[in-house]
Design a protein around this motif. Structure first.
Motif, mmCIF file in Angstrom:
data_model
loop_
_atom_site.group_PDB
_atom_site.id
_atom_site.type_symbol
_atom_site.label_atom_id
_atom_site.label_comp_id
_atom_site.label_asym_id
_atom_site.label_seq_id
_atom_site.Cartn_x
_atom_site.Cartn_y
_atom_site.Cartn_z
ATOM 1 N N GLY A 21 0.789 -1.227 0.000
ATOM 2 C CA GLY A 21 0.000 0.000 0.000
ATOM 3 C C GLY A 21 0.820 1.275 0.000
ATOM 4 O O GLY A 21 0.280 2.346 -0.221
ATOM 5 N N GLU A 22 2.127 1.170 0.266
ATOM 6 C CA GLU A 22 2.979 2.364 0.265
ATOM 7 C C GLU A 22 3.179 2.878 -1.149
ATOM 8 O O GLU A 22 3.108 2.137 -2.110
ATOM 9 C CB GLU A 22 4.361 2.041 0.833
ATOM 10 N N SER A 23 3.457 4.174 -1.243
ATOM 11 C CA SER A 23 3.821 4.782 -2.520
ATOM 12 C C SER A 23 5.328 4.974 -2.540
ATOM 13 O O SER A 23 5.946 5.192 -1.493
ATOM 14 C CB SER A 23 3.148 6.138 -2.685
ATOM 15 N N MET A 24 5.913 4.883 -3.709
ATOM 16 C CA MET A 24 7.348 5.119 -3.864
ATOM 17 C C MET A 24 7.641 5.537 -5.291
ATOM 18 O O MET A 24 6.822 5.308 -6.193
ATOM 19 C CB MET A 24 8.160 3.880 -3.491
ATOM 20 N N LEU A 25 8.792 6.174 -5.477
ATOM 21 C CA LEU A 25 9.252 6.508 -6.821
ATOM 22 C C LEU A 25 10.085 5.355 -7.342
ATOM 23 O O LEU A 25 10.977 4.854 -6.651
ATOM 24 C CB LEU A 25 10.082 7.791 -6.795
ATOM 25 N N VAL A 26 9.777 4.943 -8.553
ATOM 26 C CA VAL A 26 10.460 3.812 -9.178
ATOM 27 C C VAL A 26 11.035 4.282 -10.511
ATOM 28 O O VAL A 26 10.369 4.990 -11.266
ATOM 29 C CB VAL A 26 9.479 2.646 -9.408
ATOM 30 N N THR A 27 12.271 3.891 -10.789
ATOM 31 C CA THR A 27 12.894 4.180 -12.078
ATOM 32 C C THR A 27 12.974 2.879 -12.856
ATOM 33 O O THR A 27 13.457 1.870 -12.338
ATOM 34 C CB THR A 27 14.305 4.772 -11.883
ATOM 35 N N TYR A 28 12.490 2.900 -14.101
ATOM 36 C CA TYR A 28 12.489 1.691 -14.923
ATOM 37 C C TYR A 28 13.091 1.977 -16.283
ATOM 38 O O TYR A 28 13.196 3.117 -16.722
ATOM 39 C CB TYR A 28 11.074 1.121 -15.051
ATOM 40 N N ASP A 29 13.486 0.919 -16.959
ATOM 41 C CA ASP A 29 14.033 0.996 -18.306
ATOM 42 C C ASP A 29 12.856 1.043 -19.279
ATOM 43 O O ASP A 29 12.040 0.123 -19.295
ATOM 44 C CB ASP A 29 14.901 -0.234 -18.576
ATOM 45 N N PRO A 30 12.741 2.101 -20.110
ATOM 46 C CA PRO A 30 11.593 2.185 -21.021
ATOM 47 C C PRO A 30 11.545 1.040 -22.034
ATOM 48 O O PRO A 30 10.477 0.684 -22.511
ATOM 49 C CB PRO A 30 11.768 3.522 -21.732
#
Length: 112
Positions: A55-64
């Protein structure tokens, strides 16, 4: 992977969907961006996963090009220490210095 994501990764907000109790995986769903609604498991660094709760929110970086290659944004900016690699490097340095010391001593004994 950290360098790739740092140079060309896309950062979006995500919600933690599921966390294994071990933890062996942390599953998140992107809530913004072109991959909105996509569910992925966050990648590990040195066998470590981010501390997260459902349920937590977080910033995620992904490879497009491959959204399954994703890390939390804080790990892309400053990856956690890889303690097993540091330990192996320390052992290697210890044994290398021992070999050098034994070699120098042997040469000194053979000269005298």
């Amino acid at each position: 992977m950290v360098e790739d994501l740092h140079s060309r990764g896309v950062t979006v907000a995500a919600t933690v969907i599921d966390v294994d109790t071990k933890p062996k995986y942390v599953e998140v769903r992107f809530v913004q961006g072109p991959e909105r609604g996509t569910t992925v498991e966050l990648s590990q660094i040195a066998g470590v996963l981010p501390d997260a709760h459902t349920g937590e929110s977080m910033l995620v970086t992904y490879d497009p090009k491959d959204p399954s290659r994703s890390l939390t944004r804080s790990w892309v900016l400053a990856p956690p220490p890889n303690l097993p690699a540091f330990g192996a490097a320390a052992l290697a340095a210890f044994f290398l210095s021992g070999v050098v010391a034994v070699t120098l001593r042997r040469r000194w004994i053979l000269r005298t």
